[in-house]
Scaffold this motif. Structure first.
Motif, PDB file in Angstrom:
ATOM      1  N   PHE A  51      12.083  98.571  32.283  1.00  0.00           N
ATOM      2  CA  PHE A  51      11.015  98.128  33.170  1.00  0.00           C
ATOM      3  C   PHE A  51       9.675  98.712  32.701  1.00  0.00           C
ATOM      4  O   PHE A  51       9.571  99.901  32.399  1.00  0.00           O
ATOM      5  CB  PHE A  51      11.289  98.576  34.606  1.00  0.00           C
ATOM      6  N   ILE A  80      10.314  93.023  32.707  1.00  0.00           N
ATOM      7  CA  ILE A  80      11.714  93.435  32.773  1.00  0.00           C
ATOM      8  C   ILE A  80      12.429  92.951  31.513  1.00  0.00           C
ATOM      9  O   ILE A  80      12.423  91.755  31.203  1.00  0.00           O
ATOM     10  CB  ILE A  80      12.411  92.861  34.015  1.00  0.00           C
ATOM     11  N   ASN A  82      16.027  92.714  29.619  1.00  0.00           N
ATOM     12  CA  ASN A  82      17.487  92.807  29.619  1.00  0.00           C
ATOM     13  C   ASN A  82      17.940  92.876  28.162  1.00  0.00           C
ATOM     14  O   ASN A  82      17.910  91.886  27.441  1.00  0.00           O
ATOM     15  CB  ASN A  82      18.106  91.597  30.319  1.00  0.00           C
ATOM     16  N   TYR A  91      18.738  89.088  40.083  1.00  0.00           N
ATOM     17  CA  TYR A  91      17.940  89.976  40.927  1.00  0.00           C
ATOM     18  C   TYR A  91      17.921  89.436  42.354  1.00  0.00           C
ATOM     19  O   TYR A  91      17.563  88.285  42.593  1.00  0.00           O
ATOM     20  CB  TYR A  91      16.521  90.097  40.378  1.00  0.00           C
ATOM     21  N   THR A 120      13.293  88.869  27.978  1.00  0.00           N
ATOM     22  CA  THR A 120      12.213  89.607  28.622  1.00  0.00           C
ATOM     23  C   THR A 120      11.486  88.672  29.591  1.00  0.00           C
ATOM     24  O   THR A 120      11.099  87.568  29.216  1.00  0.00           O
ATOM     25  CB  THR A 120      11.210  90.148  27.588  1.00  0.00           C
TER      26      THR A 120
END
Length: 209
Positions: A51, A80, A82, A91, A120
Motif C-alpha cells: 500500500f 494498492i 497485489n 476488497y 496495481t
C-alpha cells in the motif's frame, strides 16, 4: 457377584474403547485438514499486498479559531499492489480516517473492487467537508507553522477488510489497518513550494486502530 463384576468390567472396556475410537477419528480429521491447509498454502504461496499513497494535495485546509471548525479539501491517490502470481483479492471495506496531529477531521469510504494477481490499482478520492475540531494551543501553533511552510502533516489510517481468492477457493475475511504518515502540500493558491513525496504505508493488525 462374579458375573456382575465381569459385566461391569466389560462395559467399562467398551466405553474406554469408544473414547479411544473417537479420539483417533478426531486426530485423523485434524491431520487431514492440516495436510490440506499445507498443500493449499504451498500452491498459493501468498505474498504481501503493498500500500502506498502515490499523490496527495490540499486545495483547502482552513481552521477558524473562533468557531473551532476546519474546512478541508484533500485529494488522495491510494495505490494498492497485489504481488501474488496466483491469488486475487476482493476488497470489502476501505475506510480512510484522516487526522491532523491526532485530531480526526474526516472519515470516508473508498470504492470497493476485486483485484487480479500481479496487478496495481490506484484509487482516487476527494475528501472534502467541514468538521468541528478542538485544537489546543500546541495544535494551533503547529497549524500556523505548517501553513507558513506550505504543507501539513496529515496521518491517514485505512481500515481494510479483504478476502483472498484463487479459483473456487476464497478465504475468510482478513482485517487490518494501513497507516500512512503524509506531508501534504497546500495548493490553494498554486504557489506552494512543496511537492508531495510518494509515501510507503505500514500495515498493522486491526486491533491497533
Amino acid at each position: 457377584m462374579t458375573e456382575r463384576k465381569i459385566e461391569r468390567k466389560g462395559k467399562k472396556q467398551l466405553r474406554s474403547s469408544g473414547r479411544m475410537r473417537t479420539i483417533f477419528i478426531l486426530c485423523v480429521i485434524i491431520v487431514i485438514f492440516g495436510i490440506l491447509f499445507l498443500a493449499i498454502w504451498l500452491i498459493w504461496r501468498p505474498n504481501k499486498v503493498y500500500f502506498h499513497v502515490s499523490d496527495a494535495s490540499l486545495a483547502k485546509f482552513d481552521f477558524s479559531p473562533s468557531t473551532n471548525t476546519l474546512d478541508y479539501d484533500l485529494n488522495l491517490n491510494f495505490e494498492i499492489r497485489n504481488s501474488n502470481e496466483k491469488i486475487g483479492v476482493k476488497y470489502e471495506l476501505i475506510e480512510a480516517k484522516s487526522n491532523f496531529h491526532q485530531k480526526k477531521f474526516a472519515t470516508t469510504n473508498f470504492e470497493l473492487f476485486s483485484q487480479d494477481s500481479k496487478n496495481t490499482t490506484i484509487l482516487h478520492q476527494e475528501i472534502k467537508g467541514q468538521s468541528d475540531v478542538q485544537f489546543g494551543d500546541r495544535e494551533k501553533s503547529d497549524y500556523e507553522n505548517e501553513k507558513k511552510n506550505g504543507a501539513f502533516n496529515i496521518y491517514t489510517m485505512f481500515n481494510v477488510h479483504m478476502r483472498l481468492k484463487s479459483g473456487w477457493i476464497t478465504t475468510g475475511k482478513i482485517k487490518f489497518v494501513v497507516g500512512c504518515g503524509l506531508k501534504v502540500p497546500l495548493k490553494s493558491d498554486n504557489t506552494s513550494p512543496s511537492t508531495f513525496q510518494r509515501t510507503n504505508c505500514m500495515v498493522f493488525p486491526s486491533w491497533a486502530s
